[in-house]
Design a protein around this motif. Structure first.
Motif, PDB file in Angstrom:
ATOM      1  N   MET A   1      18.048  38.126  -9.648  1.00 49.95           N
ATOM      2  CA  MET A   1      18.666  37.696 -10.904  1.00 49.95           C
ATOM      3  C   MET A   1      19.482  38.832 -11.513  1.00 49.95           C
ATOM      4  SD  MET A   1      17.907  34.477 -11.760  1.00 49.95           S
ATOM      5  CE  MET A   1      17.741  34.309 -13.545  1.00 49.95           C
ATOM      6  N   LYS A   2      18.952  40.041 -11.456  1.00 46.99           N
ATOM      7  CA  LYS A   2      19.691  41.188 -11.985  1.00 46.99           C
ATOM      8  C   LYS A   2      20.922  41.484 -11.140  1.00 46.99           C
ATOM      9  CE  LYS A   2      15.760  43.481 -14.216  1.00 46.99           C
ATOM     10  NZ  LYS A   2      14.820  44.628 -14.161  1.00 46.99           N
ATOM     11  N   ALA A   3      20.810  41.315  -9.834  1.00 47.53           N
ATOM     12  CA  ALA A   3      21.954  41.582  -8.956  1.00 47.53           C
ATOM     13  C   ALA A   3      23.107  40.620  -9.226  1.00 47.53           C
ATOM     14  CB  ALA A   3      21.519  41.484  -7.496  1.00 47.53           C
ATOM     15  N   LEU A   4      22.791  39.378  -9.547  1.00 45.35           N
ATOM     16  CA  LEU A   4      23.822  38.352  -9.726  1.00 45.35           C
ATOM     17  C   LEU A   4      24.195  38.143 -11.183  1.00 45.35           C
ATOM     18  CD1 LEU A   4      22.546  35.803  -7.059  1.00 45.35           C
ATOM     19  CD2 LEU A   4      24.296  37.569  -6.808  1.00 45.35           C
ATOM     20  N   GLY A   5      23.342  38.597 -12.086  1.00 43.79           N
ATOM     21  CA  GLY A   5      23.669  38.637 -13.506  1.00 43.79           C
ATOM     22  C   GLY A   5      24.135  37.317 -14.089  1.00 43.79           C
ATOM     23  N   GLY A   6      25.206  37.382 -14.881  1.00 45.77           N
ATOM     24  CA  GLY A   6      25.710  36.218 -15.587  1.00 45.77           C
ATOM     25  C   GLY A   6      26.330  35.161 -14.704  1.00 45.77           C
ATOM     26  N   ASP A   7      26.453  35.434 -13.399  1.00 46.77           N
ATOM     27  CA  ASP A   7      26.968  34.411 -12.496  1.00 46.77           C
ATOM     28  C   ASP A   7      25.919  33.355 -12.144  1.00 46.77           C
ATOM     29  OD1 ASP A   7      29.692  35.193 -12.090  1.00 46.77           O
ATOM     30  OD2 ASP A   7      28.953  36.920 -10.976  1.00 46.77           O
ATOM     31  N   VAL A   8      24.653  33.610 -12.504  1.00 54.31           N
ATOM     32  CA  VAL A   8      23.610  32.611 -12.263  1.00 54.31           C
ATOM     33  C   VAL A   8      23.748  31.508 -13.306  1.00 54.31           C
ATOM     34  CG1 VAL A   8      21.136  32.191 -12.129  1.00 54.31           C
ATOM     35  CG2 VAL A   8      22.074  34.347 -11.266  1.00 54.31           C
ATOM     36  N   TYR A   9      23.782  30.287 -12.859  1.00 55.19           N
ATOM     37  CA  TYR A   9      24.044  29.143 -13.750  1.00 55.19           C
ATOM     38  C   TYR A   9      22.945  28.969 -14.797  1.00 55.19           C
ATOM     39  CZ  TYR A   9      24.878  24.392 -15.386  1.00 55.19           C
ATOM     40  OH  TYR A   9      25.096  23.296 -16.183  1.00 55.19           O
ATOM     41  N   ASP A  10      23.365  28.626 -16.022  1.00 55.83           N
ATOM     42  CA  ASP A  10      22.443  28.331 -17.123  1.00 55.83           C
ATOM     43  C   ASP A  10      22.911  27.028 -17.774  1.00 55.83           C
ATOM     44  OD1 ASP A  10      20.961  28.206 -19.524  1.00 55.83           O
ATOM     45  OD2 ASP A  10      20.783  30.398 -19.576  1.00 55.83           O
ATOM     46  N   HIS A  11      22.088  25.991 -17.666  1.00 61.23           N
ATOM     47  CA  HIS A  11      22.512  24.676 -18.155  1.00 61.23           C
ATOM     48  C   HIS A  11      22.610  24.633 -19.673  1.00 61.23           C
ATOM     49  CE1 HIS A  11      19.140  22.363 -20.097  1.00 61.23           C
ATOM     50  NE2 HIS A  11      18.504  23.454 -19.747  1.00 61.23           N
ATOM     51  N   ARG A  12      21.958  25.575 -20.367  1.00 70.19           N
ATOM     52  CA  ARG A  12      21.944  25.535 -21.828  1.00 70.19           C
ATOM     53  C   ARG A  12      23.311  25.827 -22.422  1.00 70.19           C
ATOM     54  NH1 ARG A  12      16.785  29.476 -21.982  1.00 70.19           N
ATOM     55  NH2 ARG A  12      18.203  30.470 -20.481  1.00 70.19           N
ATOM     56  N   ASP A  13      24.054  26.728 -21.809  1.00 68.24           N
ATOM     57  CA  ASP A  13      25.405  27.011 -22.319  1.00 68.24           C
ATOM     58  C   ASP A  13      26.485  26.771 -21.271  1.00 68.24           C
ATOM     59  OD1 ASP A  13      24.936  29.124 -20.639  1.00 68.24           O
ATOM     60  OD2 ASP A  13      24.837  30.636 -22.218  1.00 68.24           O
ATOM     61  N   LYS A  14      26.075  26.149 -20.142  1.00 66.27           N
ATOM     62  CA  LYS A  14      27.015  25.755 -19.080  1.00 66.27           C
ATOM     63  C   LYS A  14      27.806  26.949 -18.543  1.00 66.27           C
ATOM     64  CE  LYS A  14      25.861  21.421 -19.727  1.00 66.27           C
ATOM     65  NZ  LYS A  14      24.827  21.610 -20.754  1.00 66.27           N
ATOM     66  N   THR A  15      27.140  28.088 -18.392  1.00 66.55           N
ATOM     67  CA  THR A  15      27.792  29.275 -17.840  1.00 66.55           C
ATOM     68  C   THR A  15      27.243  29.569 -16.438  1.00 66.55           C
ATOM     69  OG1 THR A  15      26.125  30.720 -18.865  1.00 66.55           O
ATOM     70  CG2 THR A  15      28.147  30.270 -20.119  1.00 66.55           C
ATOM     71  N   GLY A  16      28.014  30.326 -15.677  1.00 68.60           N
ATOM     72  CA  GLY A  16      27.591  30.723 -14.341  1.00 68.60           C
ATOM     73  C   GLY A  16      28.003  29.736 -13.276  1.00 68.60           C
ATOM     74  N   SER A  17      27.981  30.200 -12.022  1.00 71.12           N
ATOM     75  CA  SER A  17      28.426  29.355 -10.906  1.00 71.12           C
ATOM     76  C   SER A  17      27.456  29.368  -9.727  1.00 71.12           C
ATOM     77  CB  SER A  17      29.800  29.825 -10.417  1.00 71.12           C
ATOM     78  OG  SER A  17      29.738  31.184  -9.972  1.00 71.12           O
ATOM     79  N   LEU A  18      26.318  30.044  -9.869  1.00 71.03           N
ATOM     80  CA  LEU A  18      25.364  30.142  -8.764  1.00 71.03           C
ATOM     81  C   LEU A  18      24.030  29.533  -9.164  1.00 71.03           C
ATOM     82  CD1 LEU A  18      25.907  33.886  -7.755  1.00 71.03           C
ATOM     83  CD2 LEU A  18      27.056  31.879  -6.824  1.00 71.03           C
ATOM     84  N   ILE A  19      23.455  28.736  -8.272  1.00 73.29           N
ATOM     85  CA  ILE A  19      22.108  28.210  -8.453  1.00 73.29           C
ATOM     86  C   ILE A  19      21.262  28.721  -7.291  1.00 73.29           C
ATOM     87  CG2 ILE A  19      20.669  26.145  -8.561  1.00 73.29           C
ATOM     88  CD1 ILE A  19      23.029  24.666  -9.776  1.00 73.29           C
ATOM     89  N   LEU A  20      20.117  29.284  -7.601  1.00 78.17           N
ATOM     90  CA  LEU A  20      19.249  29.881  -6.591  1.00 78.17           C
ATOM     91  C   LEU A  20      18.080  28.943  -6.298  1.00 78.17           C
ATOM     92  CD1 LEU A  20      19.167  33.488  -8.062  1.00 78.17           C
ATOM     93  CD2 LEU A  20      20.649  32.606  -6.257  1.00 78.17           C
TER      94      LEU A  20
END
Length: 510
Positions: free
Chosen positions: A434-453
């Motif tokens: 999660m730290k390596a990918l940071g803000g690119d990990v998707y968060d449905h609450r604010d619809k940010t990020g492009s990666l789902i793990l």
């Protein structure tokens, strides 16, 4: 869309009455020949007849999938997290990673799930983490928790990876102890075995759609007969595959070129097979599928279906995808969208729906998929052949269902998946990734990020990362983005190995 479970119909056409009647007739023929498809009187009451919004126990017991090596397979159990929802139970043979559970609950919005992890002990026939249903029953603490939940109406369904004997036995034992109703969202064991048997599927496809609807092939029971069939195929193909009928993911395949043995005697071919078959843990008397291994393949489509209980509701085709297959044995490493010509999509849809209807009339309920290949110079003129049925949840249906859960309909958000090689990543925690990918990990609450793990346990066992990448559009080329993801995880491995915190990150997209 199904309110209880995110099933979204994307069939481009419907079966005609004649097509449905033909499938029903084939199913009746099979029922007449296979008494084992029926359920024992003790188990019949657990067959799903309806599906309501009630909690399920998700358990991916892998004990009846044929394996040819002794590597740890228990990490596959964690994939069930993406189909488990609020109030459900999820069983794994190891403790959940709390960071991953928080991520699923908060960032993906998948709800609060009751995680249970039965303890293995010497009373288990197979204390390998794979025989999950047996472990659930024999662990007193887990058994009491589930029985209590059933009695309090906090558990209504068992929703397994597939309808194995072990899962149906567990349903019986839990019912006999709780004295409350339970249903299994899965096929009866005999039907499950039939659906996952590559030889039976080959014969079914050729019975329904003709001899060219699948690669030339035969079912044999010893190496002598296998050698005979290989020689018969020498004029029809350049490569041949020997397949264990109930193996998964290309693991039970042995592929070799026919020109290396074209002038051999039958005895020489048999001797070669006896030398090589031990790597598949094959013994004479076991079933074996001998089939042509197609080499002019331009695409490997997969159809994902949901089969509802009963005969009054038709099977649902949720999606057609193109799988990414690597290596000589055909290892699955991900998938993306299928952009197919209209006529081909129509024919593929109709034939898949007919096959699913056959299984439905045999008593099948739940997830099912069909793998195919397209052979030729281009999609418009290609020949379609069926390869196998996956009568279970798998590496395509689970991400598709996850996308349905997050976005309402997978088609509304373009995506692609990969299993990325990440050497050394078993030394990382999920928090490290999660730290390596940071803000690119998707968060449905604010619809940010492009990666789902998905499935971090796979990383700790196999040094592989399961990733869903959200795309700008279906045509976007994403290979360089997957390469960057792997690179950032590699950088994190190096930092952790040096003992550095390494919180600074680089974005995936430039």
């Amino acid at each position: 869309m199904n309110d209880w479970f995110p099933v979204v119909d994307h069939a481009c056409c419907r079966l005609t009455d004649d097509e449905t009647n033909f499938a029903d007739r084939v199913a009746r023929e099979l029922l007449d020949r296979h008494a084992e498809f029926g359920l024992d009187s003790l188990l019949a009451e657990f067959q799903a007849t309806e599906m309501s919004e009630a909690p399920s126990l998700h358990l991916d017991d892998l004990s009846e999938i044929r394996r040819v090596n002794d590597s740890d397979q228990s990490f596959f159990q964690e994939r069930a997290r993406v189909r488990a929802g609020e109030g459900d139970y999820l069983a794994t043979s190891w403790h959940a990673d709390e960071t991953y559970e928080d991520y699923c609950r908060e960032q993906l919005g998948l709800g609060h799930v009751n995680r249970i992890h039965p303890r293995g002990d010497e009373t288990l026939e197979q204390n390998d983490g794979v025989h999950l249903a047996e472990a659930i029953w024999k662990d007193r603490r887990t058994r009491r928790e589930l029985v209590h939940a059933i009695r309090k109406d906090g558990l209504r369904y068992l929703h397994p990876h597939m309808g194995s004997h072990a899962v149906w036995r567990l349903a019986l034992l839990l019912h006999q102890t709780s004295h409350r109703p339970l249903q299994v969202i899965g096929a009866p064991p005999g039907v499950t075995e039939f659906a996952n048997d590559k030889g039976q599927f080959l014969q079914l496809v050729q019975r329904m759609f003709g001899p060219h609807a699948a690669p030339p092939g035969h079912v044999v029971w010893n190496t002598a007969n296998a050698a005979h069939q290989i020689q018969k195929l020498s004029g029809q193909a350049c490569c041949v595959a020997l397949k264990l009928p109930n193996a998964a993911g290309g693991e039970g395949n042995l592929v070799f070129a026919l020109d290396t043995i074209r002038d051999w005697s039958l005895m020489d071919v048999d001797r070669m097979l006896r030398d090589r078959m031990p790597q598949l843990r094959y013994e004479d008397g076991d079933e074996l599928v001998v089939t042509a291994w197609q080499t002019g393949v331009i695409a490997a489509p997969s159809a994902q279906l949901w089969i509802p209980p009963g005969d009054d509701r038709m099977p649902i085709l949720e999606g057609l995808f193109i799988q990414r297959i690597e290596g000589d044995e055909g290892r699955f490493t991900g998938f993306g969208s299928a952009d197919l010509p209209t006529d081909l999509r129509d024919r593929m849809t109709r034939q898949c729906l007919q096959l699913a209807r056959v299984y439905q009339r045999l008593g099948y309920v739940g997830r099912c998929s069909f793998d195919m290949v397209l052979i030729g110079q281009d999609l418009e003129s290609s020949q379609m052949q069926f390869i196998e049925c996956n009568g279970r949840w798998g590496g395509t249906s689970l991400p598709m269902t996850l996308m349905n859960r997050i976005f309402g309909d997978w088609k509304s958000q373009p995506f692609a998946t990969r299993m990325l090689k990440a050497p050394g990543s078993r030394r990382l925690s999920f928090d490290d990734v999660m730290k390596a990918l940071g803000g690119d990990v998707y968060d449905h609450r604010d619809k940010t990020g492009s990666l789902i793990l998905m499935n971090p346990r796979r990383m700790t066992v196999r040094d592989e990362l399961s990733v869903v990448l959200l795309k700008k559009d279906w045509a976007q080329d994403v290979e360089r983005f997957f390469a960057r993801i792997a690179g950032r995880v590699k950088d994190r491995v190096a930092l952790v190995s040096k003992g550095s915190n390494g919180d600074s990150i680089r974005p995936v997209a430039s």
